[in-house]
Design an enzyme around this catalytic site. Structure first.
Site: not given
Ligand code: ADE
Length: 249
Positions: A154, A89, A116, A169
């Site tokens: 793809r 994230p 984590e 797309d």
């Molecule tokens: N791992 C946990 N959450 C994630 C996300 N939003 N994007 C990529 N990998 C992740």
């Protein structure tokens, strides 16, 4: 293209490798997908790859040593240089522009974190690119890796047939896609827009462009703000806005 995935749950990717466009691309040899578990590369008797986080607090961290060993050995499994990507994230938000760029590379090496995440030193020394698929937290990188594999897979030359063409797309030109309709022409839910039944290709293209611009304006103004519109596109959008505002009365 070859994609190697490093994950504590390599079996997670079995379905991605079998179904749909990507499954077909793999069967056609356009894409190779190889999944590995870091547990095969640890010296720990119990095949552990994680430990407590320094500084205290809840959660475990995936350790440097097994991941470094796994990355080194997996890299050596094929001659092509691999771009290493850590899904997290904290990464750069994935866009279609980035997907297009990655789809051109000969090889990707995807690292999926759990708990984590992974020890930051490993990320600093071994990872070329950290990617996030959106501003929400998943319980691991596997779903994000599967998203990336699909988006990149793809686009491999020959993966899509004519009816699946990528050119129209959403996002390919910075706009959302226009609406699509199929038979029947009349349904309890309404009729198909008349222009699509007209056979007039110029009028149909104009309508589709207008809808794509209008939808992007309604749903993703952030995308529209980043795009420079031609005079024709500005006129089409203005027409859409006028009609939309009239409908709201
Ligand atoms: N791992 C946990 N959450 C994630 C996300 N939003 N994007 C990529 N990998 C992740």
């Amino acid at each position: 293209m070859r994609i190697d995935v490093l994950s504590l749950f390599p079996e997670f990717f079995a379905a991605s490798a079998e179904v749909g466009v990507v499954g077909r691309a793999i069967r056609q040899g356009l894409l190779q997908l190889h999944c590995h578990t870091p547990r095969d590369y640890t010296r720990d008797r119990h095949r552990r790859v994680d430990d407590r986080t320094f500084g205290g607090g809840p959660g475990m961290v995936m350790q440097v040593e097994p991941l470094r060993e796994a990355l080194t050995q997996v890299r050596a499994m094929a001659p092509e240089p691999a771009l290493s990507i850590y899904l997290s994230p904290q990464g750069e938000r994935l866009t279609q522009a980035r997907v297009r760029q990655l789809a051109e590379l000969p090889r990707l090496l995807l690292l999926c974190g759990r708990y984590e995440g992974v020890d930051e030193r490993l990320v600093e020394h071994e990872i070329d690119l950290e990617l996030s698929i959106g501003d929400y937290v998943l319980s691991g990188g596997e779903l994000a890796a599967a998203v990336l594999i699909d988006a990149v897979g793809r686009l491999q030359e020959g993966a899509l047939n004519r009816s699946e063409s990528a050119a129209q797309d959403s996002f390919e030109d910075g706009l959302l896609d226009c609406p699509h309709y199929s038979r029947p022409e009349q349904d309890d839910y309404g009729a198909v827009p008349q222009v699509l039944m007209s056979g007039d290709h110029v009028a149909i293209e104009r309508w589709r462009r207008k809808q794509a611009l209008g939808r992007t304006w309604l749903r993703r103004p952030d995308l529209l703000a980043r795009k420079s519109l031609t005079a024709r596109e500005r006129a089409l959008l203005e027409e859409f806005r006028r009609e939309w505002l009239a409908e709201q009365q």
